[in-house]
Design a protein around this motif. Structure first.
Motif: not given
Length: 454
Positions: A94-102
């Motif tokens: 959907m266009g998110a740049y990246d993700y990071i997990k807690k």
């Protein structure tokens, strides 16, 4: 100061992220639900969003979709404690740049935030280049490699005395980039003077660069001002610097070191104020090892190196380049060609482009000369791109419209096209081009000047 919006329903996470990012010098805003986050994005000048995927009653995916509707260019980093591959992939699609997990470490957070903001900055620079078409009319590209080139052009242009060395295969746009640097620099209102070091023998190139006094040699009937003096306050572009004679390299090294020249036949030194931009398609380190290029001159030139990628390594740029050349030549030749068919575009992308952008320019120009259609289709492409082997005999497939043609103009266009393609094949080397076309060098030089191909 870059502004970051943190969207998370857990107060501990919000406060921790706000404190960590503030200490790094960012302006941080926080929101705990969809309503607050969309309002802040609409009202504030947000550079980056950190968005939790799970916000109680609100879905992070739905918020991401709404944010992209408000600002399609906004960069969003997804925060997730659940880390499911499905949700992360959906967000990226959907266009998110990246993700990071807690849970995540501060170093990892700072790195991903810095990279995201650098990406946003480069996109903004690219937009500014596109807006200023009068300054950079020929610099076209959307690939990461070209985005980096744009950034370097803008940075080095600010420093008007910095010497630049542009490397890249023949046809990659080295002269275009050099003009862009000049046009964006404080020297833009002063002369831009270019010379091809491979097109002139040693004595003529020396005279062109330094000038001469009357009587300096047999044919010196009058004083001549050299290009380095003529370009006062501006930029001198030395193409094919790798072809410069070793003896002349010694003299040019002294120019770079002292910023002074001496006309041939003179005893007086003249101060010069020019930026030097040099370019080559040679591997200069290999030339140094072969004793064909001076190592000390290389390091004097290589203050700010710029390597231009070949077209085959940036296929993302093929479509915008085609569009650029179609608009130029369909307008110049008063044709209705406006786009490339899907099938033809795939063939363009699959081709290796040994002549790079110059080859593409020549092909589009030829198509616009020969055809009256609105859409470029595979049958209009050269055989090497369409995947066919060329037939012997040198037959040229030519379309003659019902209302006839201007014979002389068409013959000149064909001649210009042949010369252009030969220059691409030989790397613009005059001697090799004359041999390839089986015409005398004098005739070749006349025709190159006639068609503005020097």
């Amino acid at each position: 100061m870059e502004k970051i919006l943190v969207v998370d329903d857990e107060i501990f996470i919000r406060e921790n992220l706000e404190r960590t990012l503030t200490l790094k010098g960012y302006d941080v805003a926080v929101a705990q639900n969809r309503h607050e986050s969309i309002h802040m994005l609409t009202e504030g000048d947000i550079d980056l969003v950190l968005l939790d995927l799970n916000l109680g009653r609100d879905s992070g995916i739905d918020i991401l979709r709404e944010m992209k509707e408000v600002d399609p260019e906004i960069l969003v980093i997804i925060i997730t404690g659940y880390g499911t591959v499905e949700s992360a992939v959906e967000a990226l699609k959907m266009g998110a740049y990246d993700y990071i997990k807690k849970p995540f470490k501060a170093d990892a957070l700072h790195l991903i935030v810095r990279l995201a903001l650098e990406t946003r900055s480069l996109k903004r620079e690219l937009k500014s280049f596109k807006r200023d078409g009068s300054v950079l009319p020929e610099v076209v590209g959307v690939s990461p490699a070209m985005t980096d080139v744009f950034r370097k052009i803008r940075e080095v242009a600010k420093h008007e005395t910095a010497t630049v060395l542009i490397t890249g295969e023949s046809g990659t746009g080295k002269e275009v980039v050099s003009r862009a640097i000049h046009n964006l620099s404080p020297r833009k209102d002063k002369p831009f003077v270019d010379i091809n070091c491979g097109s002139l023998p040693y004595n003529l190139l020396e005279s062109e660069l330094f000038g001469h006094e009357k009587g300096a040699f047999t044919d010196a009937k009058t004083r001549k001002i050299g290009l380095l003096e003529e370009a006062a306050g501006g930029t001198v572009f030395l193409d094919e610097i790798g072809e410069m004679d070793m003896n002349l390299q010694v003299k040019f090294l002294r120019v770079l070191e002292e910023r002074k020249i001496r006309r041939l036949g003179s005893t007086r030194n003249i101060d010069i104020d020019v930026r030097i931009i040099a370019a080559t398609n040679k591997d200069l380190m290999e030339a140094i090892n072969k004793k064909e290029f001076r190592e000390d001159l290389f390091y004097r030139l290589n203050v700010f190196p710029m390597a231009l990628p070949p077209l085959r390594e940036r296929t993302e740029d093929i479509a915008p380049l085609l569009d650029h050349f179609i608009k130029r030549y369909s307008g110049e030749f008063k044709k209705d060609i406006r786009e490339v068919s899907k099938e033809a575009l795939e063939l363009f992308k699959a081709y290796s482009w040994p002549g790079n952008i110059r080859e593409m320019k020549n092909i589009v120009e030829r198509i616009c000369i020969m055809y009256e259609k609105e859409i470029i289709t595979p049958d209009m492409l050269p055989r090497e791109i369409a995947g066919e082997k060329p037939r012997p005999g040198g037959h040229i497939n030519m379309h003659i419209p019902a209302d006839g043609v201007d014979f002389e103009t068409m013959i000149e266009n064909i001649e210009k096209q042949l010369l252009s393609e030969a220059l691409v094949m030989t790397g613009a080397n005059v001697l090799r081009t004359s041999k390839l076309l089986n015409i005398p060098r004098g005739t070749l030089r006349y025709k190159l000047e006639k068609y503005g191909l020097v």
